[in-house]
Design a protein around this motif. Sequence first.
Motif, PDB file in Angstrom:
ATOM      1  N   THR A  42      96.109 -48.335  34.379  1.00  0.00           N
ATOM      2  CA  THR A  42      95.646 -46.955  34.264  1.00  0.00           C
ATOM      3  C   THR A  42      96.677 -45.781  33.724  1.00  0.00           C
ATOM      4  O   THR A  42      97.876 -46.369  34.019  1.00  0.00           O
ATOM      5  CB  THR A  42      95.537 -46.709  35.956  1.00  0.00           C
ATOM      6  N   GLY A  43      96.092 -45.055  33.115  1.00  0.00           N
ATOM      7  CA  GLY A  43      96.901 -43.926  32.623  1.00  0.00           C
ATOM      8  C   GLY A  43      96.528 -42.514  32.786  1.00  0.00           C
ATOM      9  O   GLY A  43      95.286 -42.433  32.690  1.00  0.00           O
ATOM     10  N   ALA A  44      97.372 -41.594  32.931  1.00  0.00           N
ATOM     11  CA  ALA A  44      96.872 -40.082  32.856  1.00  0.00           C
ATOM     12  C   ALA A  44      97.060 -39.808  31.534  1.00  0.00           C
ATOM     13  O   ALA A  44      97.762 -39.944  30.759  1.00  0.00           O
ATOM     14  CB  ALA A  44      97.747 -39.400  33.664  1.00  0.00           C
ATOM     15  N   VAL A  45      96.257 -38.933  31.153  1.00  0.00           N
ATOM     16  CA  VAL A  45      96.067 -38.262  29.817  1.00  0.00           C
ATOM     17  C   VAL A  45      95.965 -36.994  29.941  1.00  0.00           C
ATOM     18  O   VAL A  45      95.712 -36.116  30.925  1.00  0.00           O
ATOM     19  CB  VAL A  45      94.810 -38.932  29.017  1.00  0.00           C
ATOM     20  N   SER A  46      96.813 -36.295  28.505  1.00  0.00           N
ATOM     21  CA  SER A  46      96.679 -34.704  28.627  1.00  0.00           C
ATOM     22  C   SER A  46      95.436 -34.229  28.002  1.00  0.00           C
ATOM     23  O   SER A  46      94.722 -35.067  27.199  1.00  0.00           O
ATOM     24  CB  SER A  46      98.030 -34.372  27.622  1.00  0.00           C
ATOM     25  N   PRO A  47      95.130 -32.977  27.964  1.00  0.00           N
ATOM     26  CA  PRO A  47      94.119 -32.687  27.261  1.00  0.00           C
ATOM     27  C   PRO A  47      94.240 -32.770  25.761  1.00  0.00           C
ATOM     28  O   PRO A  47      95.198 -33.059  25.122  1.00  0.00           O
ATOM     29  CB  PRO A  47      94.038 -30.997  27.424  1.00  0.00           C
ATOM     30  N   PRO A  48      93.121 -33.055  24.973  1.00  0.00           N
ATOM     31  CA  PRO A  48      92.901 -33.368  23.671  1.00  0.00           C
ATOM     32  C   PRO A  48      93.700 -32.261  22.661  1.00  0.00           C
ATOM     33  O   PRO A  48      93.454 -30.888  23.071  1.00  0.00           O
ATOM     34  CB  PRO A  48      91.376 -33.527  23.288  1.00  0.00           C
ATOM     35  N   LEU A  49      94.254 -32.760  21.677  1.00  0.00           N
ATOM     36  CA  LEU A  49      94.762 -31.875  20.635  1.00  0.00           C
ATOM     37  C   LEU A  49      94.038 -32.010  19.461  1.00  0.00           C
ATOM     38  O   LEU A  49      93.857 -33.071  19.028  1.00  0.00           O
ATOM     39  CB  LEU A  49      96.241 -32.379  20.151  1.00  0.00           C
ATOM     40  N   VAL A  50      93.092 -31.163  19.318  1.00  0.00           N
ATOM     41  CA  VAL A  50      91.948 -30.905  18.341  1.00  0.00           C
ATOM     42  C   VAL A  50      92.550 -30.723  17.007  1.00  0.00           C
ATOM     43  O   VAL A  50      93.272 -29.656  16.909  1.00  0.00           O
ATOM     44  CB  VAL A  50      90.955 -30.044  18.741  1.00  0.00           C
ATOM     45  N   VAL A  51      92.276 -31.859  16.055  1.00  0.00           N
ATOM     46  CA  VAL A  51      92.660 -31.745  14.880  1.00  0.00           C
ATOM     47  C   VAL A  51      91.673 -30.752  13.828  1.00  0.00           C
ATOM     48  O   VAL A  51      91.948 -29.801  13.115  1.00  0.00           O
ATOM     49  CB  VAL A  51      92.957 -32.863  14.095  1.00  0.00           C
ATOM     50  N   GLY A  52      90.401 -31.229  14.182  1.00  0.00           N
ATOM     51  CA  GLY A  52      89.004 -30.438  13.566  1.00  0.00           C
ATOM     52  C   GLY A  52      88.243 -31.314  13.052  1.00  0.00           C
ATOM     53  O   GLY A  52      88.350 -32.666  13.101  1.00  0.00           O
ATOM     54  N   GLN A  53      87.143 -30.850  12.115  1.00  0.00           N
ATOM     55  CA  GLN A  53      86.044 -31.609  11.549  1.00  0.00           C
ATOM     56  C   GLN A  53      86.900 -31.954  10.359  1.00  0.00           C
ATOM     57  O   GLN A  53      87.328 -31.487   9.345  1.00  0.00           O
ATOM     58  CB  GLN A  53      85.056 -30.658  11.271  1.00  0.00           C
ATOM     59  N   THR A  54      86.479 -33.555  10.111  1.00  0.00           N
ATOM     60  CA  THR A  54      86.863 -34.066   8.916  1.00  0.00           C
ATOM     61  C   THR A  54      85.822 -34.959   8.516  1.00  0.00           C
ATOM     62  O   THR A  54      84.632 -35.002   9.058  1.00  0.00           O
ATOM     63  CB  THR A  54      87.958 -35.340   9.214  1.00  0.00           C
ATOM     64  N   PRO A  55      85.933 -35.639   7.189  1.00  0.00           N
ATOM     65  CA  PRO A  55      84.522 -36.233   6.503  1.00  0.00           C
ATOM     66  C   PRO A  55      83.953 -37.240   7.481  1.00  0.00           C
ATOM     67  O   PRO A  55      82.984 -37.623   7.369  1.00  0.00           O
ATOM     68  CB  PRO A  55      85.210 -36.572   5.193  1.00  0.00           C
ATOM     69  N   LEU A  56      84.707 -37.818   8.414  1.00  0.00           N
ATOM     70  CA  LEU A  56      84.538 -39.026   9.090  1.00  0.00           C
ATOM     71  C   LEU A  56      83.975 -38.593  10.502  1.00  0.00           C
ATOM     72  O   LEU A  56      83.217 -39.229  11.159  1.00  0.00           O
ATOM     73  CB  LEU A  56      85.361 -40.014   9.471  1.00  0.00           C
ATOM     74  N   GLY A  57      84.234 -37.051  10.921  1.00  0.00           N
ATOM     75  CA  GLY A  57      83.926 -36.617  12.210  1.00  0.00           C
ATOM     76  C   GLY A  57      84.730 -35.802  12.886  1.00  0.00           C
ATOM     77  O   GLY A  57      85.964 -35.356  12.251  1.00  0.00           O
ATOM     78  N   ARG A  58      84.813 -35.286  14.106  1.00  0.00           N
ATOM     79  CA  ARG A  58      85.712 -34.600  14.664  1.00  0.00           C
ATOM     80  C   ARG A  58      86.953 -35.376  15.325  1.00  0.00           C
ATOM     81  O   ARG A  58      86.805 -36.473  15.894  1.00  0.00           O
ATOM     82  CB  ARG A  58      85.084 -33.826  15.865  1.00  0.00           C
ATOM     83  N   ARG A  59      88.163 -35.022  14.659  1.00  0.00           N
ATOM     84  CA  ARG A  59      89.189 -35.868  14.991  1.00  0.00           C
ATOM     85  C   ARG A  59      90.114 -34.914  16.137  1.00  0.00           C
ATOM     86  O   ARG A  59      90.472 -33.935  15.977  1.00  0.00           O
ATOM     87  CB  ARG A  59      90.045 -35.787  13.551  1.00  0.00           C
ATOM     88  N   GLN A  60      90.407 -35.768  17.048  1.00  0.00           N
ATOM     89  CA  GLN A  60      91.287 -35.292  18.217  1.00  0.00           C
ATOM     90  C   GLN A  60      92.234 -36.327  18.457  1.00  0.00           C
ATOM     91  O   GLN A  60      91.995 -37.635  18.482  1.00  0.00           O
ATOM     92  CB  GLN A  60      90.538 -34.941  19.277  1.00  0.00           C
ATOM     93  N   VAL A  61      93.422 -35.875  19.086  1.00  0.00           N
ATOM     94  CA  VAL A  61      94.515 -36.895  19.535  1.00  0.00           C
ATOM     95  C   VAL A  61      94.718 -36.656  21.079  1.00  0.00           C
ATOM     96  O   VAL A  61      94.838 -35.414  21.417  1.00  0.00           O
ATOM     97  CB  VAL A  61      95.776 -36.600  18.648  1.00  0.00           C
ATOM     98  N   ILE A  62      94.643 -37.751  21.703  1.00  0.00           N
ATOM     99  CA  ILE A  62      94.851 -37.454  23.347  1.00  0.00           C
ATOM    100  C   ILE A  62      96.141 -38.245  23.580  1.00  0.00           C
ATOM    101  O   ILE A  62      96.562 -39.352  23.342  1.00  0.00           O
ATOM    102  CB  ILE A  62      93.768 -38.556  24.007  1.00  0.00           C
TER     103      ILE A  62
END
Length: 152
Positions: free
Chosen positions: A13-33
């Motif tokens: 089990t793990g806690a996560v922080s809010p997403p860091l949104v990179v933005g729209q890319t050719p493959l889709g919306r990129r975000q880092v959690i």
Amino acid sequence: MQDPKLVFVFEATGAVSPPLVVGQTPLGRRQVIPIEPGGPFTGARISGRMIGGFDWQIIRDDGVTEVEATYLLETDDGVRIECRNRGMRHAAPEVAQRMMSGAEVDPAEYYFRTTPVFYAPAGRYDWLNRSVFVCTGARYRDGVRIRFYEVA
């Protein structure tokens, strides 16, 4: 030929922080959690805590979220093990909308499966380097729960 069987290894089990949104890319919306340190993992042969990591995600136009998480585990006896865990999560549009709004959604309402690869040092946990594993996951408002199984 043998049919594979799944053997439970541990649950994390793990806690996560809010997403860091990179933005729209050719493959889709990129975000880092960001994955917060301290989340426990427990099983019969291994247990400890997560040191932390990141989940790199692509949210595709078809609603599938591709996940690629890399995190560091530390066992109760101080051994550090890298885990790279790739997979996908998807749901019916109305379920996905509830998840995006922060509502608690029953994991039976969506698909969340991954395939982890471990990099353990020689010694007590090097068995992790020699098997195939699969996971089922559950996403919550501010965290995740993942069950790891060895394919026997």
